[in-house]
Design an enzyme around this catalytic site. Structure first.
Site, PDB file in Angstrom:
ATOM      1  N   PHE A   1       0.815  -1.211   0.000  1.00  0.00           N
ATOM      2  CA  PHE A   1       0.000   0.000   0.000  1.00  0.00           C
ATOM      3  C   PHE A   1       0.851   1.264   0.000  1.00  0.00           C
ATOM      4  CE2 PHE A   1      -2.976  -3.084   1.924  1.00  0.00           C
ATOM      5  CZ  PHE A   1      -4.054  -2.915   1.074  1.00  0.00           C
TER       6      PHE A   1
ATOM      7  N   GLU B   1     -10.110 -13.489  12.717  1.00  0.00           N
ATOM      8  CA  GLU B   1     -10.793 -13.630  11.436  1.00  0.00           C
ATOM      9  C   GLU B   1     -10.638 -15.045  10.874  1.00  0.00           C
ATOM     10  OE1 GLU B   1     -10.575  -8.929  10.089  1.00  0.00           O
ATOM     11  OE2 GLU B   1      -9.075 -10.337   9.330  1.00  0.00           O
TER      12      GLU B   1
ATOM     13  N   ALA C   1      -2.794  -0.941   6.920  1.00  0.00           N
ATOM     14  CA  ALA C   1      -2.738  -0.329   5.596  1.00  0.00           C
ATOM     15  C   ALA C   1      -2.918   1.193   5.613  1.00  0.00           C
ATOM     16  CB  ALA C   1      -3.779  -0.980   4.691  1.00  0.00           C
TER      17      ALA C   1
END
Length: 447
Positions: free
Chosen positions: A36, A193, A338
């Protein structure tokens, strides 16, 4: 970013200096890393009077926040990654090199490459990212892969799906239980997650696909050495994440560090756990930079940068993203996420632009925190914007749209949206492909 009018002379240590040019060539900006931070910097300099060289070991940019969905067969690799050359095809001042930096010659202002000849730079931007830290036990990586690259994601997917396949053909109940025990080490966003996604894969997507085993009986264990999940989030959100995972029948064990890992399981909190799959989601460390830069680093290897993100004593070298050790205005370490990398890429582009134009430098870098998000499972996520926090379906929708928005390619945004919508309606996982060796603990490229 506007055009820049001229370059002025520069010395290595002067903060307002610009590269000394002995010929008429344009200044060269070398960017190491196609994450990024690197891509954001290039986007802001694509019309500047500079030549940019992007160096990366991979030929693609990958949207790392969705790697766990590739690892759990929710998305295909091509839906979260884009070739670097495709992304930059219209940036006519950018050259892409598939190579690896192996050193920096500061005296001659050159980047040393594994394959190519040394590459001269006028400005060097290091956006090399981080890798997982096994806390002095690098031998554990063979048995507990981490999740940082597409190759990591497909390897974890291979091991995960093979565990169910091997359990299906096993006639030993103890071996079946071991194979269907999946341990995730680390209770940060990646561990949370992954745990939720694997639980949904086993309980819903695989439920009717096997005849000799019941995938819904898979024992998913999430280990966290600390007292809370999601340690960077508000305590109420950490508690919600724990309860949401437990509703998915994830066995959450806090204050339980891993002590030993081998091919058939691990020791954690003084107890032996026989496991078919182990995934490492714990701490990270920066890639080797300190020896090359002769700069101060943190214990995790991140480079301590100045207020303008340059390396102390080397004003033409910048470190951004996860590899940089920078502080917030209140003295806290910046998170390795990010938004930090993107804002730092934008900032360093302005620093370089101002130097080339002979303008005063911008004010020191300040991070604008857009908030933190993590998904636990179907219609369950946590969102922390500081001034407001929420969970559940609303959090899940915010998480989903935020991640779709930041995907770099429009085609990928549409594909991911449709995949998620279909999965939400049907519980299906369409990327359940096993590629490589048929052994869980061994990987090769043969199908």
């Amino acid at each position: 970013m506007c055009l820049y009018s001229r370059a002025i002379a520069m010395t290595e240590g002067a903060p307002m200096a610009a590269p000394a040019m002995t010929d008429m060539r344009r200044p060269r900006v070398v960017v190491v890393g196609c994450g990024f931070g690197g891509l954001t910097l290039i986007r802001h300099l694509r019309h500047a009077p500079v030549d940019i060289v992007l160096i990366d070991r991979c030929n693609h940019h990958v949207f790392q926040p969705l790697l766990y969905q590739v690892a759990t067969a929710a998305l295909s690799p091509g839906e979260i990654a884009e070739p670097s050359r495709s992304i930059l095809r219209r940036a006519r001042n950018v050259t892409v090199m598939l190579d690896e930096m192996i050193g920096i010659d500061r005296a001659h202002r050159e980047v040393l490459l594994r394959e190519g000849a040394p590459l001269a730079y006028d400005y060097l931007v290091l956006a090399t990212g981080v890798e997982y830290d096994y806390f002095g036990h690098d031998e554990w990586a063979e048995f507990a892969p981490s999740l940082k690259t597409l190759q990591d994601a497909t390897e974890i997917r291979r091991r995960l799906l093979l565990a169910f396949e091997h359990a299906e053909i096993s006639t030993n109940p103890d071996e079946q239980r071991r194979l269907l025990t999946i341990v995730l080490i680390g209770g940060g966003p990646t561990g949370v997650e992954l745990a939720g996604s694997i639980a949904e894969l086993a309980r819903f997507a695989l439920r009717r696909d096997f005849r000799n085993i019941d995938p819904t009986k898979a024992h998913i264990i999430l280990l966290e050495a600390g007292p809370h999940l999601l340690p960077g989030f508000h305590a109420s959100l950490s508690a919600y994440a724990k309860s949401a995972l437990e509703r998915l029948h994830v066995d959450v064990r806090l204050k339980t560090p891993a002590e030993a890992i081998d091919e058939t399981g691990l020791v954690a909190g003084g107890a032996r756990i026989d496991a078919g799959i182990i995934v490492w989601c714990a701490g990270v460390r920066a890639r080797q930079l300190s020896a090359w830069l002769e700069a101060p680093v943190t214990p995790k290897g991140t480079v301590k940068v100045g207020p303008d993100l340059s390396v102390p004593g080397a004003a033409s070298i910048f470190v951004i993203g996860d590899a940089a050790a920078a502080d917030t205005q209140d003295g806290r370490n910046l998170p390795q996420v990010a938004p930090v990398a993107k804002q730092q890429g934008d900032y360093v582009a302005r620093v370089i632009g101002n130097r080339l134009a002979g303008k005063a430098p911008p004010s020191p870098f300040r991070y604008r925190d857009p908030g933190s998000l993590a998904i636990i499972g179907r219609s369950a996520a946590v969102v922390d914007f500081g001034f407001i926090r929420f969970t559940g379906l609303l959090g899940w929708l915010v998480w989903g749209f935020a991640h779709i928005f930041f995907l770099i390619d429009f085609r990928s945004r549409i594909a991911v949206f449709l995949e998620w919508a279909w999965e939400w309606l049907t519980y299906a996982r369409g990327a359940r492909l096993i590629v490589g060796s048929s052994r869980i603990g061994r990987h090769d490229s043969r199908a």
